[in-house]
Design a protein around this motif. Structure first.
Motif, PDB file in Angstrom:
ATOM      1  N   ASP A  82     -18.339  -4.273 -26.575  1.00 27.17           N
ATOM      2  CA  ASP A  82     -18.341  -5.342 -25.472  1.00 27.17           C
ATOM      3  C   ASP A  82     -17.930  -4.845 -24.232  1.00 27.17           C
ATOM      4  OD1 ASP A  82     -19.132  -7.148 -27.441  1.00 27.17           O
ATOM      5  OD2 ASP A  82     -17.061  -7.508 -27.920  1.00 27.17           O
ATOM      6  N   GLN A 121     -29.702  -4.724 -28.858  1.00 24.23           N
ATOM      7  CA  GLN A 121     -28.719  -4.564 -27.879  1.00 24.23           C
ATOM      8  C   GLN A 121     -28.926  -3.276 -27.211  1.00 24.23           C
ATOM      9  OE1 GLN A 121     -25.045  -5.772 -26.763  1.00 24.23           O
ATOM     10  NE2 GLN A 121     -26.303  -4.129 -25.374  1.00 24.23           N
ATOM     11  N   ARG A 122     -29.512  -3.266 -25.910  1.00 28.20           N
ATOM     12  CA  ARG A 122     -29.583  -1.949 -25.219  1.00 28.20           C
ATOM     13  C   ARG A 122     -28.478  -1.073 -25.192  1.00 28.20           C
ATOM     14  NH1 ARG A 122     -33.159  -0.883 -19.723  1.00 28.20           N
ATOM     15  NH2 ARG A 122     -33.073   1.174 -19.851  1.00 28.20           N
ATOM     16  N   SER A 155     -24.422   1.017 -18.854  1.00 29.59           N
ATOM     17  CA  SER A 155     -24.627   0.148 -17.764  1.00 29.59           C
ATOM     18  C   SER A 155     -25.204  -1.223 -18.408  1.00 29.59           C
ATOM     19  CB  SER A 155     -25.684   0.641 -16.902  1.00 29.59           C
ATOM     20  OG  SER A 155     -24.934   1.955 -16.275  1.00 29.59           O
ATOM     21  N   HIS A 156     -25.361  -1.079 -19.671  1.00 28.14           N
ATOM     22  CA  HIS A 156     -25.975  -2.285 -20.171  1.00 28.14           C
ATOM     23  C   HIS A 156     -25.186  -3.069 -21.176  1.00 28.14           C
ATOM     24  CE1 HIS A 156     -29.429   0.845 -19.224  1.00 28.14           C
ATOM     25  NE2 HIS A 156     -29.338  -0.325 -18.474  1.00 28.14           N
ATOM     26  N   ARG A 157     -23.756  -3.296 -20.836  1.00 23.42           N
ATOM     27  CA  ARG A 157     -22.945  -3.932 -21.964  1.00 23.42           C
ATOM     28  C   ARG A 157     -23.034  -5.634 -21.621  1.00 23.42           C
ATOM     29  NH1 ARG A 157     -22.734  -1.920 -25.618  1.00 23.42           N
ATOM     30  NH2 ARG A 157     -24.649  -0.725 -25.023  1.00 23.42           N
ATOM     31  N   LYS A 158     -22.750  -6.060 -22.805  1.00 21.50           N
ATOM     32  CA  LYS A 158     -22.570  -7.575 -22.730  1.00 21.50           C
ATOM     33  C   LYS A 158     -21.269  -7.809 -22.843  1.00 21.50           C
ATOM     34  CE  LYS A 158     -27.203  -8.647 -24.721  1.00 21.50           C
ATOM     35  NZ  LYS A 158     -27.891  -8.779 -26.030  1.00 21.50           N
ATOM     36  N   ASN A 202     -21.494 -14.639 -22.049  1.00 21.86           N
ATOM     37  CA  ASN A 202     -22.458 -13.617 -21.555  1.00 21.86           C
ATOM     38  C   ASN A 202     -23.622 -14.505 -20.794  1.00 21.86           C
ATOM     39  OD1 ASN A 202     -23.130 -10.883 -21.563  1.00 21.86           O
ATOM     40  ND2 ASN A 202     -25.142 -11.676 -22.626  1.00 21.86           N
ATOM     41  N   LEU A 221     -26.526 -14.922 -21.195  1.00 21.12           N
ATOM     42  CA  LEU A 221     -28.296 -14.088 -20.977  1.00 21.12           C
ATOM     43  C   LEU A 221     -27.700 -13.174 -19.554  1.00 21.12           C
ATOM     44  CD1 LEU A 221     -30.675 -17.182 -21.293  1.00 21.12           C
ATOM     45  CD2 LEU A 221     -30.137 -15.409 -23.071  1.00 21.12           C
ATOM     46  N   GLY A 222     -26.455 -12.444 -19.623  1.00 25.23           N
ATOM     47  CA  GLY A 222     -26.380 -11.695 -18.368  1.00 25.23           C
ATOM     48  C   GLY A 222     -25.896 -12.142 -17.022  1.00 25.23           C
ATOM     49  N   PRO A 244     -21.797 -10.963 -17.214  1.00 24.87           N
ATOM     50  CA  PRO A 244     -21.643  -9.518 -16.563  1.00 24.87           C
ATOM     51  C   PRO A 244     -22.144  -9.064 -15.358  1.00 24.87           C
ATOM     52  CG  PRO A 244     -22.758  -9.551 -18.860  1.00 24.87           C
ATOM     53  CD  PRO A 244     -22.463 -10.871 -18.450  1.00 24.87           C
ATOM     54  N   TRP A 245     -23.174 -10.033 -14.884  1.00 22.81           N
ATOM     55  CA  TRP A 245     -23.633  -9.945 -13.396  1.00 22.81           C
ATOM     56  C   TRP A 245     -22.418 -10.417 -12.324  1.00 22.81           C
ATOM     57  CZ3 TRP A 245     -24.459 -13.606  -9.614  1.00 22.81           C
ATOM     58  CH2 TRP A 245     -25.242 -13.324  -8.429  1.00 22.81           C
TER      59      TRP A 245
END
Lengths: 78, 197
Positions: free
Chosen positions: B52, B106-107, B111-114, B119, B121-122, B125-126
């Motif tokens: 996470d 889960q990529r 740099s692709h953590r959720k 979350n 849908l991103g 994190p954004w």
């Protein structure tokens, strides 16, 4: 007050924990023992963190001043 | 009434004194151990179990600070934590369809953590990324680079690598040799302060 000559300045203004410490740890290796470096930071937590870092690593915190929102630390490498 | 003070009776001391050839006892004190004001520190062992965003962030802050403070710092990366240390450029990893599907869901990569919560849908994190930038907080990727530059050792879990079908070339550069639970327990019980994140 005698002015301490600093061999290197780390500008960590605007950076948050733990970057001022991380940058200090990296920079201290580049100066000779006995030389001093200067750290500029705006993170208020750095006043406690720099002291803790110096205690843990044995480097000497020679000077600590604050000018507005900028904290200035002078650290002498052991 | 009078009291007489008896001479102290110490047969052992007398016996020792009677032996010839013993080294003279001197009163000179031993030199005090050099006190450089430094505290003897233990090593730090972080077990990175979670993938996470918020937990990876916290563990990398502690790992880079530990190394900055001259503490020998190791991070054992296992289960979801291992996914973090796959190269950002890798999209699908694994050998069989299940392993491939896991990486598709889960990529992997730092740099692709959720976020574990919020979350959305991103969106979460954004926003975290935007806030971090605004407040000068280093990103997990920057912290990882700093940690590696300061000599933090990242030890991948061999079992998890096998289970997810990850090959050494899938992982970021500079990782230590894979190891297992016995290494972790060994470090924990020897001289490391363990943190399970």
């Amino acid at each position: 007050m005698p002015v301490i000559e600093v061999a290197h300045t780390i500008d960590a203004r605007g950076l948050s924990c733990p970057m001022p410490i991380v940058k200090t740890a990296q920079a201290v290796k580049t100066i000779p023992a006995g030389a001093a470096l200067e750290l500029l930071a705006t993170d208020p937590g750095s006043t406690k963190d720099v002291a803790a870092w110096c205690r843990a690593t044995g480097n000497e915190l020679v000077e600590q001043t604050v000018d507005g929102a900028v904290y200035r630390f002078v650290i002498r490498r052991k | 009434m009078t009291t007489t003070t008896l001479a102290p009776f110490d047969p052992l001391a007398e016996a020792i004194a009677a032996v010839d050839g013993l080294p003279e006892v001197t009163d000179t004190a031993l030199p005090a151990p050099a006190d450089d004001g430094q505290v003897k520190t233990k090593d730090l062992l972080i077990i990175d179990y979670s993938g996470d965003l918020e937990k990876v962030w916290a563990s990398l802050i502690l790992a880079s600070t530990g190394a900055a403070m001259g503490v020998r710092t190791r991070v054992f990366v296992t289960f979801w934590g291992l996914q973090v240390f796959v190269k950002d450029s890798k999209r699908i990893t694994g050998e069989n369809w299940m392993q491939k599907m896991m990486s598709a869901m889960q990529r992997p990569g730092i740099s692709h953590r959720k976020l574990s919560k919020m979350n959305f849908l991103g969106m979460g994190p954004w926003m975290m990324g935007r806030l971090a930038k605004q407040y000068g907080v280093a990103s997990p990727k920057e912290l990882l680079e700093a940690a590696q530059a300061l000599g933090v050792e990242f030890i991948p879990c061999q079992m998890t690598m096998d289970m997810f079908g990850l090959k050494p070339e899938d992982m970021i550069d500079g990782m230590s040799e894979p190891a297992g639970a016995a290494t972790v327990i060994g470090l924990m019980t020897e001289n490391s302060t363990p943190l399970f994140i």
